[in-house]
Design a protein around this motif. Structure first.
Motif, PDB file in Angstrom:
ATOM      1  N   ASN A  45       0.841  -1.207  -0.094  1.00 13.97           N
ATOM      2  CA  ASN A  45      -0.066  -0.086  -0.008  1.00 13.97           C
ATOM      3  C   ASN A  45       0.847   1.360  -0.007  1.00 13.97           C
ATOM      4  OD1 ASN A  45      -2.566  -1.135   0.159  1.00 13.97           O
ATOM      5  ND2 ASN A  45      -1.952  -1.725   2.384  1.00 13.97           N
ATOM      6  N   GLN A  46       0.498   2.265  -0.481  1.00 18.06           N
ATOM      7  CA  GLN A  46       0.940   3.521  -0.675  1.00 18.06           C
ATOM      8  C   GLN A  46       0.614   4.508   0.625  1.00 18.06           C
ATOM      9  OE1 GLN A  46       0.585   5.293  -4.505  1.00 18.06           O
ATOM     10  NE2 GLN A  46       2.526   4.365  -5.032  1.00 18.06           N
ATOM     11  N   ARG A  49       1.386   8.128   3.136  1.00 19.10           N
ATOM     12  CA  ARG A  49       1.988   9.527   3.215  1.00 19.10           C
ATOM     13  C   ARG A  49       2.972   9.157   4.235  1.00 19.10           C
ATOM     14  NH1 ARG A  49      -1.869  14.478   3.697  1.00 19.10           N
ATOM     15  NH2 ARG A  49      -2.401  13.512   5.747  1.00 19.10           N
ATOM     16  N   ARG A  62      -3.130   6.262   4.348  1.00 17.90           N
ATOM     17  CA  ARG A  62      -3.307   5.770   3.093  1.00 17.90           C
ATOM     18  C   ARG A  62      -3.662   6.692   2.024  1.00 17.90           C
ATOM     19  NH1 ARG A  62      -5.542   0.362   3.025  1.00 17.90           N
ATOM     20  NH2 ARG A  62      -5.495   0.665   0.768  1.00 17.90           N
ATOM     21  N   ILE A  63      -2.825   6.393   0.961  1.00 19.37           N
ATOM     22  CA  ILE A  63      -3.233   7.272  -0.443  1.00 19.37           C
ATOM     23  C   ILE A  63      -4.315   6.810  -1.110  1.00 19.37           C
ATOM     24  CG2 ILE A  63      -2.191   7.994  -2.687  1.00 19.37           C
ATOM     25  CD1 ILE A  63      -0.569   9.173   0.014  1.00 19.37           C
ATOM     26  N   GLN A  64      -5.327   7.667  -1.546  1.00 21.45           N
ATOM     27  CA  GLN A  64      -6.308   7.360  -2.344  1.00 21.45           C
ATOM     28  C   GLN A  64      -6.222   7.928  -3.736  1.00 21.45           C
ATOM     29  OE1 GLN A  64      -9.770   8.837  -0.100  1.00 21.45           O
ATOM     30  NE2 GLN A  64      -9.561   7.376   1.842  1.00 21.45           N
ATOM     31  N   TYR A  65      -6.982   7.241  -4.679  1.00 21.09           N
ATOM     32  CA  TYR A  65      -6.907   7.534  -6.035  1.00 21.09           C
ATOM     33  C   TYR A  65      -8.321   8.118  -6.068  1.00 21.09           C
ATOM     34  CZ  TYR A  65      -2.365   5.268  -6.102  1.00 21.09           C
ATOM     35  OH  TYR A  65      -0.942   4.759  -5.942  1.00 21.09           O
ATOM     36  N   LYS A  66      -8.456   9.138  -6.980  1.00 20.15           N
ATOM     37  CA  LYS A  66      -9.532   9.782  -7.608  1.00 20.15           C
ATOM     38  C   LYS A  66      -9.381  10.021  -8.909  1.00 20.15           C
ATOM     39  CE  LYS A  66     -10.396  12.231  -3.069  1.00 20.15           C
ATOM     40  NZ  LYS A  66     -10.670  13.339  -2.312  1.00 20.15           N
ATOM     41  N   LYS A  67     -10.824   9.759  -9.490  1.00 16.59           N
ATOM     42  CA  LYS A  67     -10.931  10.048 -11.067  1.00 16.59           C
ATOM     43  C   LYS A  67     -11.144  11.711 -11.131  1.00 16.59           C
ATOM     44  CE  LYS A  67     -12.361   5.513 -12.205  1.00 16.59           C
ATOM     45  NZ  LYS A  67     -13.449   4.639 -12.701  1.00 16.59           N
ATOM     46  N   GLU A  70     -12.809  16.741  -9.524  1.00 20.55           N
ATOM     47  CA  GLU A  70     -13.149  15.158  -9.256  1.00 20.55           C
ATOM     48  C   GLU A  70     -14.399  14.725 -10.127  1.00 20.55           C
ATOM     49  OE1 GLU A  70     -13.679  11.964  -5.837  1.00 20.55           O
ATOM     50  OE2 GLU A  70     -13.180  13.957  -5.229  1.00 20.55           O
ATOM     51  N   ASP A  82      -5.513   6.295   8.960  1.00 22.98           N
ATOM     52  CA  ASP A  82      -6.463   6.374   8.029  1.00 22.98           C
ATOM     53  C   ASP A  82      -7.726   5.905   8.826  1.00 22.98           C
ATOM     54  OD1 ASP A  82      -8.310   6.031   6.119  1.00 22.98           O
ATOM     55  OD2 ASP A  82      -7.201   4.247   5.002  1.00 22.98           O
TER      56      ASP A  82
END
Length: 270
Positions: free
Chosen positions: A29-30, A32, A38-43, A50, A231
């Motif tokens: 997991n990535q 900070r 936890r690093i979250q990915y957003k579109k 977003e 998190d």
């Protein structure tokens, strides 16, 4: 994964498809660095905003910045019809198949009452040293497949279509040409190869890097080099534990409410 009929000629064999491989890749997991969250990915769109899932559509780029919009209805109209039959159309010799065509591997195991037909096909293919070629549909996608005997089991390998194979002609400019090799050099190379020829034993080869990564993780965990993430997103890894915790919480709240509602008893005077 799939249940249906393996068919050759007028013979139908009820089978179930199961995976023949398992992934052993180690994933990380990535986080900070400052607080280990936890690093979250957003579109996001090109303007950085977003985009919710409800506003995302499919587009095929036909030229720079020009797209053809494709809807789910468009894809459903041409998607292959789901089928419960893997029909062998041809039998070919195993050595005739270029190994580049093989993709993922599965086992086909007989369903109840299919033992004899299954054994018949398995034995016949083994004796003839042939592979059955078929097409079938899995999850709305059509696959080309090779059906062959493997260690007393019928296996199925999905295959790539010819246009998915990169032709070696595309690499001609990157390959050596007009290289002169002396007889002495060839003889020495063949001698070296001959000295290394043996029977293939896959158990001889292990993923040494993966073993070292696991060993390193275990050592760090054993030395309590474990950080606690900040998190706060609830993630239940164990469904039963989550359900039990919810039930316990509900019971505790119910008891508290009952105590509040029940009338207090008056103290007796001496």
């Amino acid at each position: 994964m799939w249940k249906g009929l393996l068919s050759f000629g007028l013979v139908n064999v009820p089978v179930t498809m199961v995976k023949a491989t398992r992934s052993k890749a180690i994933s990380f997991n990535q986080l900070r660095k400052s607080d280990f969250s936890r690093i979250q990915y957003k579109k996001v769109a090109s303007d950085g905003a977003e985009v919710p899932a409800s506003e995302i559509i499919k587009g095929y780029e036909v030229s720079p910045d020009r797209y053809v919009i494709i809807t789910d209805s468009d894809l459903e109209a041409i998607s292959p019809k789901a089928s419960r039959i893997i029909e062998i159309s041809d039998f070919v010799k195993l050595e005739e198949i270029d190994t580049r065509f093989y993709d993922n591997s599965y086992y086909l195991v007989p369903d109840q009452g299919a033992s004899k037909a299954y054994s018949l096909l398995l034995k016949a293919m083994t004796d003839a040293n042939v592979v059955g070629i078929a097409k079938f549909v899995l999850r709305n996608k059509e696959y080309l497949a090779a059906i062959r005997p493997t260690d007393n089991v019928i296996s199925l390998s999905t295959m790539l279509f010819p246009d998915e194979i990169v032709s070696t002609k595309e690499l001609e400019n990157d390959l050596p040409a007009n290289v002169e090799l002396s007889d002495k050099e060839l003889k020495m190379a063949k001698t070296l190869i001959d000295s290394l020829i043996t029977k293939f034993d896959p158990t001889k080869y292990e993923n040494e890097y993966q073993k070292q990564v696991i060993k390193m993780i275990e050592a760090k965990a054993g030395n309590e080099e474990i950080i606690k993430t900040t998190d706060t997103t609830p993630r239940y890894l164990d469904l039963m534990a989550a359900l039990e915790a919810s039930i316990a919480s509900t019971k505790a709240a119910s008891k508290a409410n009952e105590k509040k509602k029940s009338p207090r008893k008056s103290k007796k005077t001496a």
